[in-house]
Motif scaffolding. Structure first.
Motif, PDB file in Angstrom:
ATOM      1  N   LYS A 152      -3.061  -1.212  29.506  1.00 32.82           N
ATOM      2  CA  LYS A 152      -2.049  -0.341  28.894  1.00 32.82           C
ATOM      3  C   LYS A 152      -1.660  -0.959  27.562  1.00 32.82           C
ATOM      4  N   ALA A 153      -2.401  -0.584  26.526  1.00 37.59           N
ATOM      5  CA  ALA A 153      -2.236  -1.186  25.206  1.00 37.59           C
ATOM      6  C   ALA A 153      -2.553  -0.144  24.149  1.00 37.59           C
ATOM      7  N   THR A 154      -2.320  -0.498  22.888  1.00 38.02           N
ATOM      8  CA  THR A 154      -2.612   0.432  21.803  1.00 38.02           C
ATOM      9  C   THR A 154      -4.045   0.904  21.903  1.00 38.02           C
ATOM     10  N   GLY A 155      -4.269   2.140  21.579  1.00 39.19           N
ATOM     11  CA  GLY A 155      -5.605   2.707  21.671  1.00 39.19           C
ATOM     12  C   GLY A 155      -5.813   3.404  22.993  1.00 39.19           C
ATOM     13  N   SER A 156      -5.972   2.640  24.054  1.00 38.58           N
ATOM     14  CA  SER A 156      -6.217   3.235  25.370  1.00 38.58           C
ATOM     15  C   SER A 156      -5.080   4.143  25.799  1.00 38.58           C
ATOM     16  N   GLU A 157      -3.848   3.779  25.448  1.00 41.33           N
ATOM     17  CA  GLU A 157      -2.693   4.606  25.814  1.00 41.33           C
ATOM     18  C   GLU A 157      -2.786   6.010  25.231  1.00 41.33           C
ATOM     19  N   SER A 158      -3.450   6.141  24.083  1.00 43.55           N
ATOM     20  CA  SER A 158      -3.567   7.448  23.446  1.00 43.55           C
ATOM     21  C   SER A 158      -4.758   8.247  23.972  1.00 43.55           C
ATOM     22  N   LEU A 159      -5.596   7.627  24.790  1.00 43.13           N
ATOM     23  CA  LEU A 159      -6.790   8.299  25.303  1.00 43.13           C
ATOM     24  C   LEU A 159      -6.720   8.552  26.803  1.00 43.13           C
ATOM     25  N   VAL A 160      -6.391   7.506  27.550  1.00 40.35           N
ATOM     26  CA  VAL A 160      -6.407   7.593  29.009  1.00 40.35           C
ATOM     27  C   VAL A 160      -5.074   8.130  29.510  1.00 40.35           C
ATOM     28  N   GLN A 161      -5.147   9.176  30.307  1.00 37.24           N
ATOM     29  CA  GLN A 161      -3.945   9.701  30.962  1.00 37.24           C
ATOM     30  C   GLN A 161      -3.911   9.118  32.367  1.00 37.24           C
ATOM     31  N   ASP A 162      -2.903   8.311  32.636  1.00 36.94           N
ATOM     32  CA  ASP A 162      -2.845   7.563  33.887  1.00 36.94           C
ATOM     33  C   ASP A 162      -2.859   8.495  35.091  1.00 36.94           C
ATOM     34  N   ASN A 163      -3.734   8.178  36.041  1.00 33.08           N
ATOM     35  CA  ASN A 163      -3.906   8.952  37.270  1.00 33.08           C
ATOM     36  C   ASN A 163      -4.462  10.349  37.036  1.00 33.08           C
ATOM     37  N   VAL A 164      -4.988  10.598  35.831  1.00 37.84           N
ATOM     38  CA  VAL A 164      -5.631  11.880  35.537  1.00 37.84           C
ATOM     39  C   VAL A 164      -7.070  11.647  35.060  1.00 37.84           C
TER      40      VAL A 164
ATOM     41  N   CYS B  87       0.840  -1.202   0.000  1.00 38.51           N
ATOM     42  CA  CYS B  87       0.000   0.000   0.000  1.00 38.51           C
ATOM     43  C   CYS B  87       0.873   1.249   0.000  1.00 38.51           C
ATOM     44  N   ASP B  88       0.350   2.337  -0.550  1.00 39.58           N
ATOM     45  CA  ASP B  88       1.099   3.593  -0.567  1.00 39.58           C
ATOM     46  C   ASP B  88       1.213   4.179   0.829  1.00 39.58           C
ATOM     47  N   ALA B  89       0.210   3.973   1.654  1.00 34.90           N
ATOM     48  CA  ALA B  89       0.232   4.497   3.021  1.00 34.90           C
ATOM     49  C   ALA B  89      -0.801   3.755   3.852  1.00 34.90           C
ATOM     50  N   LEU B  90      -0.655   3.869   5.160  1.00 40.81           N
ATOM     51  CA  LEU B  90      -1.632   3.342   6.103  1.00 40.81           C
ATOM     52  C   LEU B  90      -2.185   4.505   6.921  1.00 40.81           C
ATOM     53  N   VAL B  91      -3.394   4.340   7.436  1.00 44.90           N
ATOM     54  CA  VAL B  91      -3.900   5.237   8.472  1.00 44.90           C
ATOM     55  C   VAL B  91      -4.260   4.382   9.671  1.00 44.90           C
ATOM     56  N   ALA B  92      -3.857   4.842  10.853  1.00 44.90           N
ATOM     57  CA  ALA B  92      -4.104   4.135  12.100  1.00 44.90           C
ATOM     58  C   ALA B  92      -4.889   5.047  13.035  1.00 44.90           C
ATOM     59  N   PRO B  93      -5.703   4.478  13.918  1.00 45.04           N
ATOM     60  CA  PRO B  93      -6.560   5.319  14.752  1.00 45.04           C
ATOM     61  C   PRO B  93      -5.886   5.962  15.948  1.00 45.04           C
ATOM     62  N   SER B  94      -4.649   5.615  16.231  1.00 50.48           N
ATOM     63  CA  SER B  94      -3.960   6.242  17.363  1.00 50.48           C
ATOM     64  C   SER B  94      -2.458   6.231  17.110  1.00 50.48           C
ATOM     65  N   GLU B  95      -1.760   7.160  17.737  1.00 49.40           N
ATOM     66  CA  GLU B  95      -0.310   7.235  17.581  1.00 49.40           C
ATOM     67  C   GLU B  95       0.355   6.009  18.190  1.00 49.40           C
ATOM     68  N   SER B  96      -0.194   5.500  19.291  1.00 51.55           N
ATOM     69  CA  SER B  96       0.400   4.320  19.918  1.00 51.55           C
ATOM     70  C   SER B  96       0.332   3.117  18.979  1.00 51.55           C
ATOM     71  N   PHE B  97      -0.781   2.978  18.261  1.00 48.09           N
ATOM     72  CA  PHE B  97      -0.890   1.872  17.314  1.00 48.09           C
ATOM     73  C   PHE B  97      -0.020   2.112  16.080  1.00 48.09           C
ATOM     74  N   ALA B  98       0.072   3.361  15.638  1.00 45.09           N
ATOM     75  CA  ALA B  98       0.949   3.677  14.505  1.00 45.09           C
ATOM     76  C   ALA B  98       2.389   3.285  14.821  1.00 45.09           C
ATOM     77  N   GLN B  99       2.796   3.502  16.069  1.00 43.80           N
ATOM     78  CA  GLN B  99       4.154   3.141  16.453  1.00 43.80           C
ATOM     79  C   GLN B  99       4.346   1.629  16.430  1.00 43.80           C
ATOM     80  N   VAL B 100       3.328   0.881  16.838  1.00 44.41           N
ATOM     81  CA  VAL B 100       3.395  -0.583  16.754  1.00 44.41           C
ATOM     82  C   VAL B 100       3.566  -1.013  15.306  1.00 44.41           C
ATOM     83  N   LEU B 101       2.807  -0.405  14.399  1.00 40.36           N
ATOM     84  CA  LEU B 101       2.897  -0.749  12.982  1.00 40.36           C
ATOM     85  C   LEU B 101       4.291  -0.442  12.426  1.00 40.36           C
ATOM     86  N   ARG B 102       4.880   0.665  12.864  1.00 44.22           N
ATOM     87  CA  ARG B 102       6.253   0.991  12.415  1.00 44.22           C
ATOM     88  C   ARG B 102       7.241  -0.047  12.931  1.00 44.22           C
ATOM     89  N   GLU B 103       7.093  -0.421  14.197  1.00 43.56           N
ATOM     90  CA  GLU B 103       8.005  -1.413  14.778  1.00 43.56           C
ATOM     91  C   GLU B 103       7.861  -2.770  14.093  1.00 43.56           C
TER      92      GLU B 103
END
Length: 388
Positions: free
Chosen positions: A307-319, A152-168
């Protein structure tokens, strides 16, 4: 080039026959694109009685029911009839949204015509095998996915944490973020209705721990149940409310005999049901964004999540809630216990989550996908001009 110049062929393995977060996002995207004057043609399996009315024009793709999960269908092939429809539609960009056989054939079809291909990645398919005692297959599935996504020419991912997993995972190196929005008319703290809650057999006290989502094992039902068991052993007063349906409902009910199962809820009813919880417990690690997490936050609820892809980009721990190591039952239980016993903390973290949810506007989010289509078309045209 403008959004109105786009002609998008969108391939989906499940556009509307079973309701889930991924196809809800796709239908919202199509609605937005059509509203901006773009042309969209959707290619997906169809059924006689879909879960909801599709947005836009849908062309049926040959498919068959998946063994052991017959509610889902597996696209078979890009048939001659579908290819003729594609040729007549004459897209200037192809979008695939599930890594099935038809998506792979669509990529090949686009490459033969020098058309750019965007893939949206909605689910961590490789992690599903953990829930069916087949973890050995995960590297094989990852390699299988990589072969598709690298074409594919590019991907779109719903969160930065998941995008980083895809890069790795070396899936692709051109990855944009297509986040998710929340409908504030449906999901807000004002939707709380204690009379409705009482009608479901849920009392005003003690605290209600909620589960929201399709009732399938890959949503972490085992972890949820184990943590609730621990909470009961500690004699922490609480109630459990489960919103959703699915093939694992019987198993889940047997594990949570004291819980209230309110079934599928949609639209305004869903917003009311979510607002009637006191906190959300989302132990799933398969989410790439976590629509249910955002919806709960918009209703002013703190969220205890893996603490996984998706939730990490939404939930701020202890906030706005707590992020816990996946599968750590004791730590999940500790966090649930604190929220069950500390009303001030619940209110504070819930209010912070509701404020955070205001950042997610559907129109702005969907325009990023349109902008990515336009960028890929321009890049493909520039390469063709350079080659000439």
């Amino acid at each position: 080039m403008q959004t109105s110049d786009l002609r998008i062929a969108l391939f989906s393995g499940n556009y509307n026959y079973v309701r889930d977060g991924a196809n809800q996002a796709l239908n919202r995207l199509v609605g937005y694109l059509l509203g901006q004057g773009a042309s969209v043609r959707v290619y997906s399996p169809t059924v006689a009685k879909p879960a909801f009315v599709a947005t836009g024009d849908v062309v049926n793709v040959p498919s068959f029911a998946i063994p052991f999960r017959p509610e889902y269908r597996l696209p078979l092939s890009l048939s001659a009839k579908v290819k003729r429809d594609l040729e007549a539609f004459a897209p200037n960009v192809v979008h695939i949204s599930s890594p099935d056989r038809v998506a792979r054939q669509a990529v090949k079809w686009a490459q033969q015509r020098n058309l750019p291909v965007l893939s949206s990645v909605h689910t961590r398919f490789e992690t599903y095998f953990r829930y069916y005692n087949m973890s050995f297959a995960e590297p094989l599935v990852e390699a299988w996915l990589r072969r598709l996504y690298r074409q594919c020419d590019a991907l779109v991912a719903p969160s930065e944490s998941f995008a980083q997993v895809l890069r790795e995972q070396r899936m692709n190196y051109d990855i944009d973020i297509w986040s998710r929005g929340v409908d504030r008319d449906i999901f807000n703290s004002g939707r709380r209705d204690l009379a409705w809650r009482r009608a479901q057999g849920v009392t005003d006290e003690p605290v209600v721990i909620g589960f929201l989502g399709r009732l399938v094992m890959e949503k972490g039902l085992d972890v949820f149940s184990d943590a609730i068991d621990q909470l009961r052993r500690r004699n922490v007063p609480h109630q459990v409310m489960v919103i959703g349906e699915g093939p694992a409902r019987g198993w889940f009910e047997s594990r949570l005999p004291h819980a209230r199962f309110v079934g599928f809820q949609g639209g305004q009813d869903l917003g009311r049901a979510v607002a009637c919880m006191d906190l959300l417990f989302n132990p799933s690690v398969t989410e790439t964004f976590g629509n249910v997490t955002l919806e709960a936050m918009a209703c002013g609820l703190p969220v205890v999540a893996a603490k996984a892809t998706g939730s990490e980009s939404l939930v701020q721990d202890n906030v706005t809630g707590r992020l816990i190591t996946p599968g750590a039952i004791q730590k999940f239980t500790d966090s649930l216990q604190v929220y069950c016993t500390d009303a001030d903390l619940r209110a504070r973290h819930g209010a912070a989550g509701e404020q955070r949810s205001l950042d997610f506007s559907w129109d702005a989010i969907n325009q990023t996908v349109a902008d990515t289509y336009i960028r890929l078309i321009r890049q493909r045209a520039a390469r063709a001009a350079s080659a000439r």
